[in-house]
Design a protein around this motif. Sequence first.
Motif, mmCIF file in Angstrom:
data_model
loop_
_atom_site.group_PDB
_atom_site.id
_atom_site.type_symbol
_atom_site.label_atom_id
_atom_site.label_comp_id
_atom_site.label_asym_id
_atom_site.label_seq_id
_atom_site.Cartn_x
_atom_site.Cartn_y
_atom_site.Cartn_z
ATOM 1 N N PHE A 1 2.913 -8.485 14.225
ATOM 2 C CA PHE A 1 3.037 -8.033 15.567
ATOM 3 C C PHE A 1 4.571 -9.396 16.334
ATOM 4 O O PHE A 1 5.523 -8.213 15.962
ATOM 5 C CB PHE A 1 1.953 -7.342 16.837
ATOM 6 N N LEU A 2 4.690 -9.509 16.616
ATOM 7 C CA LEU A 2 5.005 -10.897 16.842
ATOM 8 C C LEU A 2 6.124 -11.522 16.132
ATOM 9 O O LEU A 2 7.400 -11.010 16.803
ATOM 10 C CB LEU A 2 4.391 -12.174 17.787
ATOM 11 N N LEU B 1 -0.528 -12.401 22.589
ATOM 12 C CA LEU B 1 0.783 -12.129 23.320
ATOM 13 C C LEU B 1 0.954 -12.362 24.435
ATOM 14 O O LEU B 1 1.951 -12.766 24.151
ATOM 15 C CB LEU B 1 0.766 -10.701 23.232
ATOM 16 N N TYR C 1 6.789 -1.106 23.011
ATOM 17 C CA TYR C 1 5.782 -1.222 21.966
ATOM 18 C C TYR C 1 4.523 -0.148 23.039
ATOM 19 O O TYR C 1 3.948 -0.698 24.126
ATOM 20 C CB TYR C 1 5.242 -2.360 21.479
ATOM 21 N N VAL D 1 5.544 -3.360 27.189
ATOM 22 C CA VAL D 1 4.656 -3.645 25.902
ATOM 23 C C VAL D 1 3.184 -2.815 26.533
ATOM 24 O O VAL D 1 2.441 -4.230 27.340
ATOM 25 C CB VAL D 1 4.608 -4.990 25.211
ATOM 26 N N TYR E 1 8.343 -7.867 16.375
ATOM 27 C CA TYR E 1 9.125 -7.570 17.457
ATOM 28 C C TYR E 1 9.758 -7.480 17.640
ATOM 29 O O TYR E 1 11.375 -8.613 18.005
ATOM 30 C CB TYR E 1 7.922 -8.571 18.845
ATOM 31 N N ARG E 2 11.433 -6.948 18.797
ATOM 32 C CA ARG E 2 12.343 -6.742 19.079
ATOM 33 C C ARG E 2 12.266 -6.287 20.555
ATOM 34 O O ARG E 2 11.259 -5.937 21.009
ATOM 35 C CB ARG E 2 13.055 -5.525 18.490
#
Length: 824
Positions: free
Chosen positions: A518-519, A545, A528, A586, A522-523
Motif C-alpha cells: 500500500f505504501l 502507516l 483511500y 486515509v 500510495y499517491r
Amino acid sequence: MPFYAHRSKNRFYLLSAHLAGVAAGAAERVAAVPERGELLAAALVAGLAHDFGKYTSYFQEYLRTGRGGPEKQHAFLSGLWAAYLAGRLALPPEQQLVLFLAVARHHQELTDPEEYLVAPRELAGDWAESEPTVQERLRVVAAQVANLQSQTGAVAASLGAAARRTARLLAGRGLAVPAWLLNDWGPLLTAFLEDWRAAFGSLYGIYRRQKRAAGAALGTYFDLLLLFSGLIDADKIHAARVAEAGRAALPGDVVDRYRAARFGSPRTAMENLRENLYRNAVARAAQAPLEQCLFTLTAPTGAGKTLAGLAAACRLRERLAGACGVAPRLIYALPFTSIVDQTFAVAEAILRTALPEPGTALPSIWLLKHHHLAEPVYRGSGREELSLDEALLLTESWQSEVVVTTFIQFFHTLVGYQNRMLKKFHRLGGAVVILDEVQSIPVEYWPLVEETLRQACAHLGMRVILMTATRPEWFGSGEALELAGDPETVRQQFAAVDRVTLTAEITPCPVAEAAAAFLEQYRPEHSYLVVLNTIKSSIAFFRLLRETWGAQGPPLYYLSTNVVPAERERRLSEIRGRLARGEKPVLVSTQVVEAGVDLDFDEVWRDLGPVDAVVQVAGRCNRHFSRARGRVRLFQLVDEKTNRPLASFVYGKTHTWVAGRLFAERPVLAEPDFFDAVADYFCKVREAKSAAESEKILQAMAALRFDRRGEATGEPAAVSDFALIRDLPHYVDVFVCADATAESVWARYQATVAREADPWQRREAFLSIRRDFRRYLISVPGKLLLDRLAAETRPLVIPAYLLDEFYDPETGFKRVEEEGALVY
C-alpha cells in the motif's frame, strides 16, 4: 366487595374496568390486521380472561398488603379460564390452545407448551405420579378454584360488569358487539370451576394434533403471536394509563414534494440513474396488482434506493388505504444502527415537507426511530415530549405511521418469543415493510427468512420490499415484483454505471507485506479506504502507516468497534467534511463502513471477503461518479502462524473458499460485471450451505416450541435458537471514560442507577441516560481484563486515570496479548 387489578400508591383500580379496557384494546389491535376477523372473538376472550386469577382472595390480599404465597399468582388460572371460554364459544381448537398459551404467559416470554400441558390421565388421579412442578401448579390451581367457589356470585357479577363495559367500548370504537358479551356469566363460571380439569386436559390432545398436522404451516404460530401481542400491548398501555397515539394522515406524494424542493433536473450520469430508478419504482408500485405482496428493488450503490423505496412504499400505502379504508404503517428496517440514524434523518427531512408549520418538530405519531441506542423520546401531536414511561411504551409498540428500525427489532419480532419484542408484532399486520441491505442476513437463515416472509404476507397482509445492490436470489420465479424494472432494465442499470475497476491479487500475504504494498502504491492526490476483516490486523496495518508517515503524512484515521461509538461518530463526521472539501484522508477500518455509510474515496483496498461484501465496500469508491474511474484492490491476509486466511475467522470457510475461487477466476472486474459475479457467488454459497438450521427453527415455529425447557442433549430446536447476531463468547462490556462527557455520564450512572435499590426506579434512571451511556461502551475479550480492572462495577469501567493503560486514543482498546483473529 370490589375486586382490584392494580394499585398505584394508595389508589386502587377496578379489575372489571381493566379487563374491559384490555379486551377492547386487544380486539382493536387485531381488527386492524387485514383478513383476520375470525380472531376478534379470541382477542376479546384474551382481554377479558387475562387477569381472571386476580379475583382470588389470595391476590386481593397481596394487592392490599404486599404479602402472599404461590396462590397469589394469576396467569396460569387465567389461561385455563380463557381456554374454557373459547371452548364454550365453539372457537376452533387451535384458538383454544393459543389463548391458553397467550394468557398463561402474558407476563413472561413464550415457551414450550409441554412445560404446562398434562395428559388427562394424570389429571384424573391424585397427581402423585406427576413431576413436582406439575404437582405444585395443580395444587395451587385447586386452592384458587376452591377460593373462587366460595365467592362465585360476586365474581360473576364483576365479570358481567366487565363484559357490558367491553360492549360499550367496542360500540364506541365502531367494532361489532358479539351477543355473548351480554350473557349471564354465573352459569359459565360455575361450570368452569367444576370442570377445569377437563378443560385443561383437552389442551393436551389439541397440542398433540397441532404438532402432527403443522408441517411447515405457520398459521397457528402467527395467530398466537398476534393474540399475544395484542393482549400484552393493550394490557401494558391500559395498566399504565397511557393514551393511545391514534393514527395520522400522510400525503401519498410526500417524497415527490421533497424531491421537487430539494433537487433540480438531472445533469450527471448518476443523477439520471437516480431519476430513472425513482420513476420506475413509483410507476411499478402504482400499477402492481393489489394482491402482490413481495417486491424487490435492485440497483447499484449510490443509485438512490432509499428515496425510490420510500416513494414506492408511500404509493402502495395510498392505494391500499383506498382499497381497505385503513392506511398501512411503513416499517423501514436496516442491519446497523448507524444507517438507521442516517435513514431516519432522510425520512425526517421528507416528512417535514408535509408539516403545516415548517420548522416545527415532527410528532412521533408521524415518524419514530427504534433501536437499542435510540433516545426514548416520544413527541405528542402537540409536539410536547411525553414522560419517559409513556415514551417507552408508545415507542416499543411502534405507535407511528413510519418506523425506522433495525433488523434485530424486526426479525426478532417476526421470529420471536420474547415478551418485550412481541408487543409490536400486531403492527406488522397490513404493514408495508422495507428491508434494506438484506444481503447482510446470515446465509444459513435465508431459507428461514424467505419462508417466514412469504407466510407472513399471506397470513398478516404484509407487503415487503427487499432492497439491495447485491440481492440474494430469494423466492420463486415471478413471485416477487422487481420495482426497478424488468430483468433487462435492471441489467442495463448496472451496465450503465462503470465507476470502478476491481483488481484481485489474492496470493496469501501477512499484514506487513500488504501495508508495504500500500505504501509503495500510495499517491497523495488520492483519498483511500482500507477495509480489513479483523481488529488485530486493522490495528497492525494502521500502526505501520502511522510509523512510516509520522506527522508528515496525510490525515490518517482508524475505525472499528474497538473504538467507542461516540468517537466513531465524530471521526466519520470529520472524514465526510474533509472529503467534501476535496482533502485526501486515509481511513483504515473494519467492516463497520461497509454498507450504507455515505463515504466516497478515490481508492479502496480490501482484505478478501464474501463477494457481496466486497461489492458493498466498492460502493464507497467513486460513489457519486465524480471522477472517471475509481480503483478497488483486493488482497488476502493470512495468519502468520497458521497461514489460515483471516477472512475465514470472520465469515467461515465456505464463504471464504467460494469467494477465493471466484476472484481467482475473475481477477479483474469492471463494475458492470458485479451483477453476475454476485449472482454466481450467492448461488454457489447457497448450494454449499446447509438449510438445516433454518428448517429446525421453522419446525419449532410450526410446533409452537418457543423456548427450550432445559439443556438436555438432543432436545429439539426452539424459536429462541434464532439469533441474527450471535454474542461473541467470553466477551464482556466495558465502559470507557474516554473524555469529559463519558466521565459525566459514568458519574450520573453511578449516582442514579447503580445505587438505586428499587428496580423500577433503577430502570427509569438508566433509560434516561441509555443513549449517552452506550456511546461509550465497547465489547472486548474478557481474558484481556482478567484481574486488571476492579470487578465491583457492572459493567466494568476504565476510569480516566487508567485510560493510558487500557485505551489508545487512535486505535481504542489496547489488545496487549496474542488473541488470534478478533472480529469487528
